[in-house]
Design an enzyme around this catalytic site. Sequence first.
Site, mmCIF file in Angstrom:
data_model
loop_
_atom_site.group_PDB
_atom_site.id
_atom_site.type_symbol
_atom_site.label_atom_id
_atom_site.label_comp_id
_atom_site.label_asym_id
_atom_site.label_seq_id
_atom_site.Cartn_x
_atom_site.Cartn_y
_atom_site.Cartn_z
ATOM 1 N N ARG A 182 -2.411 -8.359 -1.862
ATOM 2 C CA ARG A 182 -3.640 -9.048 -2.285
ATOM 3 C C ARG A 182 -3.969 -8.778 -3.744
ATOM 4 O O ARG A 182 -4.551 -9.607 -4.428
ATOM 5 C CB ARG A 182 -4.818 -8.618 -1.397
ATOM 6 C CG ARG A 182 -4.783 -9.222 -0.008
ATOM 7 C CD ARG A 182 -5.989 -8.809 0.803
ATOM 8 N NE ARG A 182 -6.030 -7.367 1.016
ATOM 9 C CZ ARG A 182 -7.001 -6.747 1.693
ATOM 10 N NH1 ARG A 182 -7.999 -7.444 2.196
ATOM 11 N NH2 ARG A 182 -6.957 -5.442 1.862
ATOM 12 N N GLU B 56 1.546 -4.472 23.893
ATOM 13 C CA GLU B 56 2.268 -3.209 24.028
ATOM 14 C C GLU B 56 1.737 -2.422 25.219
ATOM 15 O O GLU B 56 0.519 -2.324 25.383
ATOM 16 C CB GLU B 56 2.132 -2.389 22.734
ATOM 17 C CG GLU B 56 2.805 -3.060 21.540
ATOM 18 C CD GLU B 56 2.731 -2.228 20.263
ATOM 19 O OE1 GLU B 56 2.060 -1.166 20.269
ATOM 20 O OE2 GLU B 56 3.333 -2.630 19.269
ATOM 21 N N ARG C 211 2.026 -4.424 12.559
ATOM 22 C CA ARG C 211 1.380 -4.748 13.831
ATOM 23 C C ARG C 211 2.006 -6.013 14.395
ATOM 24 O O ARG C 211 2.349 -6.943 13.662
ATOM 25 C CB ARG C 211 -0.132 -4.945 13.651
ATOM 26 C CG ARG C 211 -0.909 -3.663 13.389
ATOM 27 C CD ARG C 211 -0.944 -2.758 14.613
ATOM 28 N NE ARG C 211 -1.709 -1.549 14.375
ATOM 29 C CZ ARG C 211 -1.203 -0.408 13.945
ATOM 30 N NH1 ARG C 211 0.090 -0.316 13.685
ATOM 31 N NH2 ARG C 211 -1.970 0.652 13.777
ATOM 32 N N GLY D 204 0.828 -1.199 0.000
ATOM 33 C CA GLY D 204 0.000 0.000 0.000
ATOM 34 C C GLY D 204 0.861 1.246 0.000
ATOM 35 O O GLY D 204 1.997 1.243 -0.489
ATOM 36 N N GLY E 2 6.824 4.357 14.703
ATOM 37 C CA GLY E 2 6.820 4.478 13.250
ATOM 38 C C GLY E 2 6.465 5.859 12.728
ATOM 39 O O GLY E 2 7.071 6.354 11.782
ATOM 40 N N HIS F 153 7.211 1.282 19.185
ATOM 41 C CA HIS F 153 6.127 1.672 18.284
ATOM 42 C C HIS F 153 6.216 3.171 17.943
ATOM 43 O O HIS F 153 5.305 3.949 18.208
ATOM 44 C CB HIS F 153 4.767 1.348 18.904
ATOM 45 C CG HIS F 153 3.681 1.199 17.878
ATOM 46 N ND1 HIS F 153 2.601 0.354 18.045
ATOM 47 C CD2 HIS F 153 3.492 1.783 16.666
ATOM 48 C CE1 HIS F 153 1.805 0.434 16.987
ATOM 49 N NE2 HIS F 153 2.333 1.301 16.142
#
Length: 325
Positions: free
Chosen positions: A178, A267, A238, A156, A288, A286
């Site tokens: 996908r 987390e 994730r 994506g 990002g 975490h």
Amino acid sequence: MKKKIYITRKLPSVVIEKLANDFDIYMWQEEEQAVPRDVLLEQVKTADGVLTMLTETIDTEVLDAAPNLKVISNMAVGYNNIEVDEATKRGILVANTPGVLTETTADLTFALLMATARRLVEASGYLREGKWETWSPLQLTGMDIHGATIGIIGFGRIGQAVARRAKGFNMDILYYNRSRKIEAEEEMGATYADFETVLKKSDFVCLLLPYSPEVHHLISKNELSLMKKTAVLINTARGGIVDEEALYQALKNKEIWAAGLDVFEKEPVDLDHPLLTLPNVVTLPHIGSASIATRINMAQLAADNLRNALLQAGPVMKVNKPDGW
């Protein structure tokens, strides 16, 4: 009478000011601590809208406690913390914040890849602990990034942004998604391959797909066994996508070379987690999307989603389409 909105974490005043004229605002005042569950349940009783973080589980219990709730605005791209199907049944709109964090998350993903491949955290500790006494030919040697093969699982916005960075390092780019992304393939010279082929051929496997129950433990013992012994696994998606026990065993037994992890199944991660004991794992809390500009933009978009939905005043980044919206 103004509508009430509840915000589950303290946000910058520049964001709150834009909401103050139109709403009664109630906000948890801690920046570093998640709102306690009992406080959340109490506050949503009279809320028309809530602005939430990934740290809040918005489940049936919360929705039952919130009879006036019309909008849930999540300050994140992901929304697996929200029971979206249940919200949809109740006519509650769910919104998220895609787009604004794409480049920042791609930056972090590639930084984590580089830090893991070149053992930067380990090397920094080596120096700080006084172990650097001389130079030797194989001291703290890592894996080359330039010219290597990167396999991107999930192509994506963020996956494609990582691919653009990989192109600058003259990497061969494989991806699994996908659906094929023909235009992106042509732009970046990326090659579509099936899931197993990406695992088998890649020097770096980057997980950048959304979490859903269908991809829970997508990377487990069998998938890790398909990867090269010199391969590096990077997860900035994730935690639930990876079977952490299987990853620990694969790293401990040198079935793969290293891993870089920005996310965990639980987390914050427990400090006694086995993965934190391994020298060939780089771990982050975490972060990002954690640049100052991006986090402010995320907060603003989440606030705009909430305002525009409740006042029907502009565009909303919708996750679902309940009746009446």
